[in-house]
Scaffold this motif. Structure first.
Motif, PDB file in Angstrom:
ATOM      1  N   SER A 239      10.310  12.328   0.539  1.00 40.12           N
ATOM      2  CA  SER A 239       9.696  13.580  -0.281  1.00 40.12           C
ATOM      3  C   SER A 239       8.824  14.355   0.541  1.00 40.12           C
ATOM      4  O   SER A 239       8.354  14.153   1.556  1.00 40.12           O
ATOM      5  CB  SER A 239       9.029  12.926  -1.549  1.00 40.12           C
ATOM      6  OG  SER A 239       7.529  12.502  -1.197  1.00 40.12           O
ATOM      7  N   GLU A 240       8.459  15.626  -0.239  1.00 37.11           N
ATOM      8  CA  GLU A 240       7.576  16.438   0.353  1.00 37.11           C
ATOM      9  C   GLU A 240       6.290  15.777   0.613  1.00 37.11           C
ATOM     10  O   GLU A 240       5.587  16.234   1.543  1.00 37.11           O
ATOM     11  CB  GLU A 240       7.488  17.847  -0.459  1.00 37.11           C
ATOM     12  CG  GLU A 240       6.832  17.608  -1.916  1.00 37.11           C
ATOM     13  CD  GLU A 240       7.528  16.805  -2.911  1.00 37.11           C
ATOM     14  OE1 GLU A 240       7.371  16.668  -4.025  1.00 37.11           O
ATOM     15  OE2 GLU A 240       8.912  16.644  -2.646  1.00 37.11           O
TER      16      GLU A 240
ATOM     17  N   ALA B 103       4.102  15.921   4.278  1.00 34.50           N
ATOM     18  CA  ALA B 103       2.658  16.363   4.362  1.00 34.50           C
ATOM     19  C   ALA B 103       1.873  15.212   4.886  1.00 34.50           C
ATOM     20  O   ALA B 103       0.907  15.311   5.569  1.00 34.50           O
ATOM     21  CB  ALA B 103       2.462  16.758   2.967  1.00 34.50           C
ATOM     22  N   THR B 104       1.943  13.986   4.629  1.00 31.72           N
ATOM     23  CA  THR B 104       1.370  12.946   4.854  1.00 31.72           C
ATOM     24  C   THR B 104       1.516  12.751   6.392  1.00 31.72           C
ATOM     25  O   THR B 104       0.449  12.485   7.095  1.00 31.72           O
ATOM     26  CB  THR B 104       1.953  11.390   4.146  1.00 31.72           C
ATOM     27  OG1 THR B 104       1.856  11.519   2.750  1.00 31.72           O
ATOM     28  CG2 THR B 104       0.906  10.397   4.524  1.00 31.72           C
TER      29      THR B 104
ATOM     30  N   PRO C  88       5.099  12.105  13.950  1.00 30.59           N
ATOM     31  CA  PRO C  88       6.304  12.708  13.696  1.00 30.59           C
ATOM     32  C   PRO C  88       6.770  12.020  12.455  1.00 30.59           C
ATOM     33  O   PRO C  88       6.429  11.025  12.079  1.00 30.59           O
ATOM     34  CB  PRO C  88       7.012  12.111  14.836  1.00 30.59           C
ATOM     35  CG  PRO C  88       6.582  11.103  15.531  1.00 30.59           C
ATOM     36  CD  PRO C  88       4.914  11.232  15.072  1.00 30.59           C
ATOM     37  N   CYS C  89       7.710  12.634  11.610  1.00 28.62           N
ATOM     38  CA  CYS C  89       8.214  12.215  10.186  1.00 28.62           C
ATOM     39  C   CYS C  89       9.706  12.454  10.230  1.00 28.62           C
ATOM     40  O   CYS C  89      10.576  13.173  10.706  1.00 28.62           O
ATOM     41  CB  CYS C  89       7.596  13.278   9.179  1.00 28.62           C
ATOM     42  SG  CYS C  89       8.220  12.642   7.584  1.00 28.62           S
ATOM     43  N   LEU C  90      10.356  11.162  10.082  1.00 33.73           N
ATOM     44  CA  LEU C  90      11.898  11.044   9.771  1.00 33.73           C
ATOM     45  C   LEU C  90      11.961  10.928   8.175  1.00 33.73           C
ATOM     46  O   LEU C  90      11.379   9.904   7.447  1.00 33.73           O
ATOM     47  CB  LEU C  90      12.295   9.780  10.363  1.00 33.73           C
ATOM     48  CG  LEU C  90      12.290   9.813  12.037  1.00 33.73           C
ATOM     49  CD1 LEU C  90      12.697   8.306  12.503  1.00 33.73           C
ATOM     50  CD2 LEU C  90      12.799  10.872  12.597  1.00 33.73           C
TER      51      LEU C  90
ATOM     52  N   GLU D  42      13.405  22.586   2.666  1.00 28.26           N
ATOM     53  CA  GLU D  42      12.714  23.600   2.244  1.00 28.26           C
ATOM     54  C   GLU D  42      11.284  23.452   2.346  1.00 28.26           C
ATOM     55  O   GLU D  42      10.378  23.789   2.617  1.00 28.26           O
ATOM     56  CB  GLU D  42      12.693  24.006   0.756  1.00 28.26           C
ATOM     57  CG  GLU D  42      14.156  24.484   0.572  1.00 28.26           C
ATOM     58  CD  GLU D  42      14.511  24.687  -1.102  1.00 28.26           C
ATOM     59  OE1 GLU D  42      13.625  23.921  -1.760  1.00 28.26           O
ATOM     60  OE2 GLU D  42      15.432  25.061  -1.516  1.00 28.26           O
ATOM     61  N   THR D  43      10.820  21.847   2.522  1.00 28.31           N
ATOM     62  CA  THR D  43       9.202  21.518   2.584  1.00 28.31           C
ATOM     63  C   THR D  43       9.080  21.336   4.285  1.00 28.31           C
ATOM     64  O   THR D  43       7.925  20.823   4.478  1.00 28.31           O
ATOM     65  CB  THR D  43       9.076  20.141   2.035  1.00 28.31           C
ATOM     66  OG1 THR D  43       9.822  19.113   2.450  1.00 28.31           O
ATOM     67  CG2 THR D  43       9.214  20.275   0.380  1.00 28.31           C
TER      68      THR D  43
END
Length: 242
Positions: A170-171, A175-176, A183-185, A199-200
């Protein structure tokens, strides 16, 4: 070899499909207080910031704080008994976790769910899989603040064991990860669509556990389920091509 030596997972919508049990408990709570119930689609849109925020979004506008607190207590009482009625791991997730552990990767769960529910569900579905399990705790700011991630890393012995990555749906998770400077997957099988994730600012969106594993390995994947490896745009990763 996995590119990351520490992987921090969100729980709801990432490891476990908890939506139906959340929806049923939410509607039990609303009905108990004489309030209109919510659709499954509305519940999906409301989740991500913890139970209190879910209730605040679901109750009628203008509901006073005392009633919200009463609803929160009713939700907790019901969910403690019914949190696993319909909840199941997403396809391929248990096997992925087992392979990561077999490679010596440190694994953690960080969830905006209440600690009792996180402990119970992780114990039922992923017993022994995680080195740290962090739910909502007194004095620890919830996601998207970085505090819960910091607690998880500290409980795993700190950052000395190598690079870390955050995985979520999720968004809030995007953000977390940014707040924690990780890095985010992102995964698209949870509570948000690929378009919503993009979009986020999600740079790497994986449609299956196999795609997530390839992303964790740092290898280029192949076309699958509408996602292709597309280097050089918004960060190298799987991006949505409808």
């Amino acid at each position: 070899m996995t590119h990351y030596s520490t992987v921090i997972f969100d729980l709801d919508g990432t490891l476990l499909d908890t939506l139906e049990d959340l929806h049923l408990t939410l509607n039990h709570t609303l009905a108990a207080l004489g309030m209109p119930t919510r659709t499954l689609a509305e519940t999906r849109a409301f989740v991500g910031n913890g139970i209190r925020r879910l209730i605040e979004r679901a109750v009628p506008a203008g509901t006073d704080e005392a009633t919200v607190a009463k609803a929160n207590a009713e939700f907790d009482t019901h969910y403690a008994v019914h949190c696993n009625d319909h909840t199941r791991p997403y396809p391929g997730v248990p096997e992925l976790l087992a392979r990561l552990r077999g490679r010596g990767v440190r694994l953690a769960v960080v969830s905006n769910k209440t600690q009792y529910a996180v402990d119970e569900l992780v114990g039922i579905h992923f017993e022994g899989a995680f080195d740290a399990v962090v739910g909502v705790r007194p004095g620890v700011a919830r996601k998207p603040a970085r505090d819960m991630v910091d607690v998880a890393i500290a409980e795993m012995g700190g950052v000395a064991c190598g690079p870390s990555v955050y995985v979520g749906d999720s968004e809030v998770d995007v953000a977390t990860a940014a707040a924690a400077e990780l890095p985010c997957l992102s995964v698209s099988w949870g509570f948000r669509t690929p378009e919503q994730l993009a979009e986020t600012g999600a740079a790497t969106i994986c449609a299956t556990a196999d795609e997530l594993e390839r992303a964790l390995d740092g290898t280029k994947g192949t076309k699958g389920d509408g996602f292709v490896w597309h280097p050089g745009t918004k960060g190298d990763g799987f991006v949505w091509h409808p």
